[in-house]
Write an enzyme that holds these catalytic residues in place. Structure first.
Site, PDB file in Angstrom:
ATOM      1  N   CYS A 196       0.824  -1.204   0.000  1.00  0.00           N
ATOM      2  CA  CYS A 196       0.000   0.000   0.000  1.00  0.00           C
ATOM      3  C   CYS A 196       0.862   1.260   0.000  1.00  0.00           C
ATOM      4  O   CYS A 196       0.360   2.347  -0.213  1.00  0.00           O
ATOM      5  CB  CYS A 196      -0.931   0.004   1.206  1.00  0.00           C
ATOM      6  SG  CYS A 196      -0.054  -0.008   2.763  1.00  0.00           S
ATOM      7  N   CYS A 215      -2.426  -3.003   8.726  1.00  0.00           N
ATOM      8  CA  CYS A 215      -2.122  -1.623   9.116  1.00  0.00           C
ATOM      9  C   CYS A 215      -1.696  -1.576  10.583  1.00  0.00           C
ATOM     10  O   CYS A 215      -0.759  -0.858  10.955  1.00  0.00           O
ATOM     11  CB  CYS A 215      -3.332  -0.725   8.911  1.00  0.00           C
ATOM     12  SG  CYS A 215      -4.228  -1.043   7.390  1.00  0.00           S
TER      13      CYS A 215
HETATM   14 FE1  FES Z   1      -1.591   0.040   4.283  1.00  0.00          FE
HETATM   15 FE2  FES Z   1      -3.355   0.692   6.012  1.00  0.00          FE
HETATM   16  S1  FES Z   1      -3.678   0.357   3.914  1.00  0.00           S
HETATM   17  S2  FES Z   1      -1.245   0.581   6.316  1.00  0.00           S
END
Ligand code: FES
Length: 125
Positions: free
Chosen positions: A34, A103
């Protein structure tokens, strides 16, 4: 996706945001997928984490996780802080949607890296 009230509170009013001047240790982690990055600064005195701050460039769950982690860690001993797991952070937040568990993993990992940095700088095994 639904976040609970505690997650929303920590996301909207994050605690202990920022950097520490001359920190005892700094830990940084990122998630390749991400692209989120989390940095944790600690100030250690007499084996106690007296201060902790974070900078997180990431999603709401990552910000909430770092924020709640700082509350969990402040005034804990190094060993107590090291015992905090990824799971503990998610639990302290009252749970996260399954897709957002990675996360919360960043927070404990960044903390552990900061403690590792502190130990290396002070020749503590
Ligand atoms: Fe990657 Fe939350 S989407 S840390």
């Amino acid at each position: 996706m639904m976040y609970n009230e505690k997650v929303m509170d920590h996301f909207q009013n994050p605690r202990n945001v920022g950097e520490i001047d001359s920190p005892s240790g700094v830990g940084e982690v990122g998630n390749m997928r991400c692209g989120d990055i989390m940095k944790i600064y600690i100030k250690v005195e007499d084996n106690i984490i007296k201060d902790i701050k974070f900078l997180t460039f990431g999603c709401g769950a990552a910000i909430a996780s770092s924020s709640v982690l700082t509350e969990m860690v402040k005034n804990k001993t190094i060993d107590e802080a090291l015992a905090i797991t990824n799971n503990d952070v998610a639990e302290e937040l009252g749970g996260l949607p399954a897709a957002k568990l990675h996360c919360s993993n960043l927070a404990a990992d960044a903390l552990h890296n900061a403690i590792k940095d502190y130990k290396e700088k002070n020749n503590i095994p």
